[in-house]
Design a protein around this motif. Structure first.
Motif, PDB file in Angstrom:
ATOM      1  N   PHE A 218       0.844  -1.067  -0.122  1.00  0.00           N
ATOM      2  CA  PHE A 218       0.023  -0.096  -0.016  1.00  0.00           C
ATOM      3  C   PHE A 218       1.076   1.149  -0.009  1.00  0.00           C
ATOM      4  CE2 PHE A 218      -2.579  -3.340   1.958  1.00  0.00           C
ATOM      5  CZ  PHE A 218      -3.735  -3.101   1.285  1.00  0.00           C
ATOM      6  N   THR A 219       0.526   1.968  -0.926  1.00  0.00           N
ATOM      7  CA  THR A 219       1.229   3.424  -0.749  1.00  0.00           C
ATOM      8  C   THR A 219       0.500   4.529   0.086  1.00  0.00           C
ATOM      9  OG1 THR A 219       2.395   2.937  -3.142  1.00  0.00           O
ATOM     10  CG2 THR A 219       2.204   5.243  -2.134  1.00  0.00           C
ATOM     11  N   LEU A 220       0.975   4.810   0.953  1.00  0.00           N
ATOM     12  CA  LEU A 220       0.543   5.886   1.924  1.00  0.00           C
ATOM     13  C   LEU A 220       0.975   7.222   1.796  1.00  0.00           C
ATOM     14  CD1 LEU A 220       0.372   3.601   4.994  1.00  0.00           C
ATOM     15  CD2 LEU A 220      -1.633   3.813   3.176  1.00  0.00           C
ATOM     16  N   SER A 221       0.323   8.296   2.259  1.00  0.00           N
ATOM     17  CA  SER A 221       0.765   9.792   2.173  1.00  0.00           C
ATOM     18  C   SER A 221       0.866   9.925   3.748  1.00  0.00           C
ATOM     19  CB  SER A 221       0.083  10.555   1.436  1.00  0.00           C
ATOM     20  OG  SER A 221       0.722  11.907   1.794  1.00  0.00           O
TER      21      SER A 221
ATOM     22  N   VAL B 100       1.987  -4.954   3.964  1.00  0.00           N
ATOM     23  CA  VAL B 100       1.188  -5.320   5.055  1.00  0.00           C
ATOM     24  C   VAL B 100      -0.161  -6.035   4.553  1.00  0.00           C
ATOM     25  CG1 VAL B 100       2.432  -3.663   6.718  1.00  0.00           C
ATOM     26  CG2 VAL B 100       0.148  -3.232   5.572  1.00  0.00           C
ATOM     27  N   PRO B 101      -1.003  -6.635   5.544  1.00  0.00           N
ATOM     28  CA  PRO B 101      -2.100  -7.159   5.106  1.00  0.00           C
ATOM     29  C   PRO B 101      -3.063  -5.998   5.035  1.00  0.00           C
ATOM     30  CG  PRO B 101      -1.425  -8.523   6.960  1.00  0.00           C
ATOM     31  CD  PRO B 101      -0.294  -7.234   6.735  1.00  0.00           C
ATOM     32  N   GLY B 102      -4.096  -6.019   4.222  1.00  0.00           N
ATOM     33  CA  GLY B 102      -5.146  -4.899   3.843  1.00  0.00           C
ATOM     34  C   GLY B 102      -6.002  -4.570   5.055  1.00  0.00           C
ATOM     35  N   ASP B 103      -6.147  -5.775   6.015  1.00  0.00           N
ATOM     36  CA  ASP B 103      -6.918  -5.600   7.027  1.00  0.00           C
ATOM     37  C   ASP B 103      -6.157  -5.078   8.296  1.00  0.00           C
ATOM     38  OD1 ASP B 103      -5.678  -8.086   7.577  1.00  0.00           O
ATOM     39  OD2 ASP B 103      -7.401  -9.051   8.101  1.00  0.00           O
ATOM     40  N   MET B 104      -4.842  -4.827   8.248  1.00  0.00           N
ATOM     41  CA  MET B 104      -3.891  -4.440   9.486  1.00  0.00           C
ATOM     42  C   MET B 104      -4.459  -2.970   9.729  1.00  0.00           C
ATOM     43  SD  MET B 104       0.014  -3.786   9.609  1.00  0.00           S
ATOM     44  CE  MET B 104       0.579  -5.349  10.565  1.00  0.00           C
ATOM     45  N   PRO B 105      -4.926  -2.729  11.031  1.00  0.00           N
ATOM     46  CA  PRO B 105      -5.197  -1.392  11.585  1.00  0.00           C
ATOM     47  C   PRO B 105      -4.186  -0.394  11.271  1.00  0.00           C
ATOM     48  CG  PRO B 105      -5.858  -3.081  13.225  1.00  0.00           C
ATOM     49  CD  PRO B 105      -4.857  -3.700  12.117  1.00  0.00           C
ATOM     50  N   LEU B 106      -4.562   0.929  10.731  1.00  0.00           N
ATOM     51  CA  LEU B 106      -3.702   1.839  10.395  1.00  0.00           C
ATOM     52  C   LEU B 106      -2.733   2.180  11.762  1.00  0.00           C
ATOM     53  CD1 LEU B 106      -2.480   4.131   8.430  1.00  0.00           C
ATOM     54  CD2 LEU B 106      -4.717   5.592   9.358  1.00  0.00           C
ATOM     55  N   LEU B 107      -3.318   1.944  12.800  1.00  0.00           N
ATOM     56  CA  LEU B 107      -2.544   2.098  14.010  1.00  0.00           C
ATOM     57  C   LEU B 107      -1.289   1.380  14.074  1.00  0.00           C
ATOM     58  CD1 LEU B 107      -2.218   3.253  16.865  1.00  0.00           C
ATOM     59  CD2 LEU B 107      -3.630   1.346  17.630  1.00  0.00           C
ATOM     60  N   TRP B 108      -1.292   0.171  13.815  1.00  0.00           N
ATOM     61  CA  TRP B 108      -0.174  -0.748  13.942  1.00  0.00           C
ATOM     62  C   TRP B 108       0.533  -0.325  12.751  1.00  0.00           C
ATOM     63  CZ3 TRP B 108      -0.227  -1.455  18.379  1.00  0.00           C
ATOM     64  CH2 TRP B 108      -1.319  -1.745  19.099  1.00  0.00           C
ATOM     65  N   VAL B 109       0.254   0.010  11.599  1.00  0.00           N
ATOM     66  CA  VAL B 109       1.013   0.548  10.508  1.00  0.00           C
ATOM     67  C   VAL B 109       1.950   1.801  10.837  1.00  0.00           C
ATOM     68  CG1 VAL B 109       1.271   1.287   8.054  1.00  0.00           C
ATOM     69  CG2 VAL B 109      -0.450  -0.511   8.779  1.00  0.00           C
TER      70      VAL B 109
ATOM     71  N   PRO C  56      -8.801   0.068   8.657  1.00  0.00           N
ATOM     72  CA  PRO C  56      -7.869  -0.654   7.948  1.00  0.00           C
ATOM     73  C   PRO C  56      -6.872   0.025   7.107  1.00  0.00           C
ATOM     74  CG  PRO C  56     -10.179  -1.039   7.068  1.00  0.00           C
ATOM     75  CD  PRO C  56     -10.182  -0.021   8.179  1.00  0.00           C
ATOM     76  N   VAL C  57      -5.622  -0.262   6.834  1.00  0.00           N
ATOM     77  CA  VAL C  57      -4.813   0.290   6.056  1.00  0.00           C
ATOM     78  C   VAL C  57      -5.200   0.358   4.601  1.00  0.00           C
ATOM     79  CG1 VAL C  57      -3.207  -1.602   5.564  1.00  0.00           C
ATOM     80  CG2 VAL C  57      -2.271   0.597   5.397  1.00  0.00           C
ATOM     81  N   SER C  58      -6.250  -0.668   4.284  1.00  0.00           N
ATOM     82  CA  SER C  58      -6.658  -0.461   2.999  1.00  0.00           C
ATOM     83  C   SER C  58      -7.613   0.574   2.668  1.00  0.00           C
ATOM     84  CB  SER C  58      -7.494  -1.760   2.460  1.00  0.00           C
ATOM     85  OG  SER C  58      -8.517  -2.097   3.581  1.00  0.00           O
ATOM     86  N   ALA C  59      -8.177   1.284   3.553  1.00  0.00           N
ATOM     87  CA  ALA C  59      -9.008   2.275   3.534  1.00  0.00           C
ATOM     88  C   ALA C  59      -8.481   3.703   3.909  1.00  0.00           C
ATOM     89  CB  ALA C  59     -10.320   2.392   4.532  1.00  0.00           C
ATOM     90  N   ALA C  60      -6.985   3.527   3.912  1.00  0.00           N
ATOM     91  CA  ALA C  60      -6.338   4.806   4.433  1.00  0.00           C
ATOM     92  C   ALA C  60      -6.018   5.416   3.008  1.00  0.00           C
ATOM     93  CB  ALA C  60      -5.189   4.508   5.269  1.00  0.00           C
ATOM     94  N   THR C  61      -6.714   5.927   2.297  1.00  0.00           N
ATOM     95  CA  THR C  61      -6.491   6.471   0.956  1.00  0.00           C
ATOM     96  C   THR C  61      -6.313   8.235   1.191  1.00  0.00           C
ATOM     97  OG1 THR C  61      -8.801   6.538   0.272  1.00  0.00           O
ATOM     98  CG2 THR C  61      -7.207   4.775  -0.472  1.00  0.00           C
ATOM     99  N   GLY C  62      -5.362   8.858   0.796  1.00  0.00           N
ATOM    100  CA  GLY C  62      -5.411  10.345   1.087  1.00  0.00           C
ATOM    101  C   GLY C  62      -4.409  10.455   1.991  1.00  0.00           C
ATOM    102  N   PRO C  63      -4.047  11.734   2.261  1.00  0.00           N
ATOM    103  CA  PRO C  63      -2.964  12.090   3.227  1.00  0.00           C
ATOM    104  C   PRO C  63      -3.460  11.828   4.438  1.00  0.00           C
ATOM    105  CG  PRO C  63      -3.928  14.152   2.038  1.00  0.00           C
ATOM    106  CD  PRO C  63      -4.787  12.908   1.874  1.00  0.00           C
ATOM    107  N   ILE C  64      -2.534  11.264   5.375  1.00  0.00           N
ATOM    108  CA  ILE C  64      -2.741  10.938   6.999  1.00  0.00           C
ATOM    109  C   ILE C  64      -1.835  11.828   7.588  1.00  0.00           C
ATOM    110  CG2 ILE C  64      -2.309   9.004   8.452  1.00  0.00           C
ATOM    111  CD1 ILE C  64      -2.370   7.103   6.025  1.00  0.00           C
TER     112      ILE C  64
END
Length: 165
Positions: free
Chosen positions: A3-6, A16-25, A62-70
């Motif tokens: 996953f590419t995150l900003s 990472v797995p797509g269901d991993m919570p953003l917190l842990w990422v 989930p990290v898979s839902a983390a699209t856009g700036p964080i």
């Protein structure tokens, strides 16, 4: 799965797995420890970060839902100069400090939407951010103080990295 995150204005790829919570990422993969694990069910607010400028509970995202700036607490400013960080120090808000990153991130989202909030606005926006030490009065004072520190155009001090207008 990659996953590419900003995150905090920087692009990064995590595998990472797509269901991993953003917190842990954020904490375990990207080594951004300010975001805290509190309850794991999105009820305490310790894990609050901004996703596309809105306050979200990273333990339930989930990290898979983390699209856009964080944006995490580390992304508000690298040197603690953000008005909320300065106000938190001036008012001496934290006691144990565990919930404070989530408190500040919720407050920053509020001030982005409403640069001059009333007590009622603050209470509504901060509802759900729990503080074991009950520093709620000082939290409200610090939010008012941070709002007063802003002398430039409304809300500009609170804009997210990558979302500046």
């Amino acid at each position: 799965m990659p996953f590419t995150l900003s995150v905090n204005g920087k692009s990064t790829t995590v595998d990472v797995p797509g269901d991993m919570p953003l917190l842990w990422v954020l904490r375990d993969v990207l080594d951004l420890p300010a975001t805290k694990y509190g309850c794991g069910i999105g009820q305490c607010g310790a894990c609050t970060v901004h996703l596309r400028g809105a306050a979200v509970r990273s333990c339930q995202t989930p990290v898979s839902a983390a699209t856009g700036p964080i944006t995490t607490l580390e992304g508000l400013s690298s040197d603690g100069s953000h008005p909320l960080q300065r106000a938190w120090e001036e008012i001496d808000v934290p006691q144990c400090g565990y919930c404070q990153a989530g408190q500040i991130m919720s407050a920053a989202a509020l001030l982005t939407r409403n640069p001059k909030p009333t007590d009622a606005d603050i209470d509504t926006a901060m509802n759900g951010n729990l503080c074991r030490c009950a520093t709620y009065v000082r939290i409200r004072q610090a939010i008012h103080r941070a709002a007063a520190m802003t002398t430039s155009s409304a809300g500009s001090a609170y804009a997210e990295p990558g979302l500046r207008t």
